[in-house]
Design an enzyme around this catalytic site. Structure first.
Site, PDB file in Angstrom:
ATOM      1  N   SER A 175      43.626  52.316  39.762  1.00  0.00           N
ATOM      2  CA  SER A 175      43.430  51.768  40.716  1.00  0.00           C
ATOM      3  C   SER A 175      44.514  50.655  41.140  1.00  0.00           C
ATOM      4  O   SER A 175      45.626  51.305  41.172  1.00  0.00           O
ATOM      5  CB  SER A 175      42.354  50.817  40.464  1.00  0.00           C
ATOM      6  OG  SER A 175      41.814  50.037  41.599  1.00  0.00           O
ATOM      7  N   THR A 176      44.637  49.588  41.043  1.00  0.00           N
ATOM      8  CA  THR A 176      45.692  48.575  41.449  1.00  0.00           C
ATOM      9  C   THR A 176      46.831  48.930  40.371  1.00  0.00           C
ATOM     10  O   THR A 176      46.785  48.949  39.291  1.00  0.00           O
ATOM     11  CB  THR A 176      45.358  47.278  41.148  1.00  0.00           C
ATOM     12  OG1 THR A 176      44.098  47.130  41.983  1.00  0.00           O
ATOM     13  CG2 THR A 176      46.466  46.316  41.840  1.00  0.00           C
ATOM     14  N   HIS A 201      41.878  54.642  43.606  1.00  0.00           N
ATOM     15  CA  HIS A 201      41.280  53.989  44.544  1.00  0.00           C
ATOM     16  C   HIS A 201      42.125  53.767  45.934  1.00  0.00           C
ATOM     17  O   HIS A 201      43.207  53.210  45.507  1.00  0.00           O
ATOM     18  CB  HIS A 201      40.957  52.818  44.123  1.00  0.00           C
ATOM     19  CG  HIS A 201      39.890  52.627  43.046  1.00  0.00           C
ATOM     20  ND1 HIS A 201      39.578  51.613  42.057  1.00  0.00           N
ATOM     21  CD2 HIS A 201      38.790  53.398  42.581  1.00  0.00           C
ATOM     22  CE1 HIS A 201      38.793  51.888  41.289  1.00  0.00           C
ATOM     23  NE2 HIS A 201      38.142  53.014  41.704  1.00  0.00           N
ATOM     24  N   MET A 294      42.119  47.210  38.354  1.00  0.00           N
ATOM     25  CA  MET A 294      41.177  45.954  38.298  1.00  0.00           C
ATOM     26  C   MET A 294      39.617  46.679  38.088  1.00  0.00           C
ATOM     27  O   MET A 294      39.184  47.511  38.745  1.00  0.00           O
ATOM     28  CB  MET A 294      41.156  45.218  39.719  1.00  0.00           C
ATOM     29  CG  MET A 294      40.272  44.091  39.448  1.00  0.00           C
ATOM     30  SD  MET A 294      40.319  42.780  37.951  1.00  0.00           S
ATOM     31  CE  MET A 294      41.913  42.157  38.542  1.00  0.00           C
ATOM     32  N   ASP A 297      35.537  50.539  36.900  1.00  0.00           N
ATOM     33  CA  ASP A 297      35.074  51.714  37.210  1.00  0.00           C
ATOM     34  C   ASP A 297      35.598  52.831  36.208  1.00  0.00           C
ATOM     35  O   ASP A 297      37.091  52.953  35.920  1.00  0.00           O
ATOM     36  CB  ASP A 297      35.779  51.810  38.623  1.00  0.00           C
ATOM     37  CG  ASP A 297      35.305  53.338  39.132  1.00  0.00           C
ATOM     38  OD1 ASP A 297      34.144  53.573  39.003  1.00  0.00           O
ATOM     39  OD2 ASP A 297      36.139  53.952  39.817  1.00  0.00           O
TER      40      ASP A 297
END
Length: 361
Positions: A175-176, A201, A294, A297
């Site tokens: 993600s991030t 993401h 973050m 997930d």
């Protein structure tokens, strides 16, 4: 409570006003200033010392990308880019993430006021994440840069894995901070790698540019996943933004399933969806990788992968932009090895090069 101090940099007075209003509505943050171009922003950064900057990409006098590049070399700090939902906007956003921006928010081309209002939750969430992110100084010269105008990107030489069962599959979640982490791994993998499936993401419209950028840098072929397409060795498949992506079987082959499913863990695409399918379909032939991001997930599903026999690598805290998803994977007992980002690709190659699924001594 110490508030997150935010500087808004955007050439649109309307956007500056809306972003300042959204930020100031939060109990834990305040907009300490706004600037309509990067040269003014530079002085305000010195004067106000903000914790986070929101930065528009297209501005007068100096565009956001040039400013970001200089900022991350001279005074690295958390930046959230405000991008436009266009093909060029997506390409430039990939460059911004490469230069060190923590994340981005995609604003609509029309109906900006209503659009930003609808995005307010996402904006403040990303500002909070950025405020806690580990920011590193950008390199003076970007890796894999073209040697001359129009010249193709230089691909780094990588070791061959050798003959690997077509049953093997590498599965990556992020993600991030994940776009650069994924690039670090894929550019170090050889053309004879097993098939690779990836969920990062990302909203619709941006994964096409992300895949194209990676494909220009890698020895493997990188593309967006297409529903029903066979997953081949030497290829990496990225979940399209706004779709769920999972793996299934068709006879002896793995195939991609891309569908407009429900949000899972608030995400579409979701790492949980991909990893859960890998646990069920690929089992002990999978090698899992959890990268910076973050939230949680994919953590539970990565443990399901491990229970099904996969071997899992998790990025360590020191090399993560955000340690949320890797931390959760570790807490769920899903990690076989926790490694710095730069060590993951060599570890993948070493593991896959061994016919007995053990490292060579």
């Amino acid at each position: 409570m110490k508030k997150i101090r935010v500087l808004v940099v955007d050439d649109s007075a309307l956007v500056r006003s809306l972003l300042a209003e959204i930020i100031n509505r939060q109990k834990d943050m305040e907009c300490v200033g706004t600037a309509n171009d990067p040269l003014i922003a530079r002085e305000m950064i010195r004067e106000l010392n903000p914790d986070v900057i929101t930065l528009d990409i297209e501005m007068p006098r100096m565009d956001g990308i040039d400013f970001l590049g200089r900022l991350m070399r001279l005074r690295p700090m958390p930046v959230v880019m405000i991008s436009t939902l266009t093909e060029r906007g997506a390409e430039v956003t990939m460059k911004a993430l490469e230069l060190g921006a923590v994340d981005f928010v995609a604003k609509p081309r029309i109906g900006v006021a209503d659009g930003l209002s609808e995005l307010s939750t996402q904006i403040v969430e990303k500002v909070r994440i950025a405020a806690a992110a580990h920011i590193k100084r950008a390199a003076a010269v970007a890796p894999f840069a073209a040697t001359a105008a129009g010249a193709p990107a230089v691909r780094a030489p990588v070791a061959s894995i050798g003959r690997v069962s077509t049953e093997k599959l590498i599965c990556i979640g992020a993600s991030t901070g994940g776009t650069e982490a994924i690039k670090e791994i894929l550019t170090r993998l050889p053309a004879d790698s097993p098939g690779i499936v990836i969920t990062q993401h990302m909203p619709p419209g941006f994964t096409t540019s992300f895949a194209a950028r990676l494909n220009s840098l890698c020895q493997i072929t990188v593309q967006e996943a297409v529903n029903g397409e066979r997953i081949l060795p030497g290829h990496a498949y990225i979940a399209p933004g706004g779709k769920q992506f999972r793996v299934d079987r068709s006879g002896a082959n793995y195939v991609a399933v891309v569908e407009d499913g429900e949000l899972v863990n608030r995400h579409k695409p979701s790492v949980e969806v991909l990893f859960k399918s890998v646990a069920a379909v690929v089992g002990r032939n999978a090698v899992g990788v959890m990268l910076t991001g973050m939230g949680n997930d994919g953590a539970k599903a990565m443990r399901e992968m491990k229970d099904a026999g996969s071997y899992n690598f998790v990025q360590d805290e020191a090399s993560c932009i955000v340690f949320g998803m890797p931390r959760e994977a570790i807490l769920h007992g899903a990690a076989d090895e926790v490694l710095p980002l730069t060590a993951i690709a060599p570890a993948l190659i070493a593991r896959l090069s061994s016919a007995t699924d053990r490292y060579r001594v």
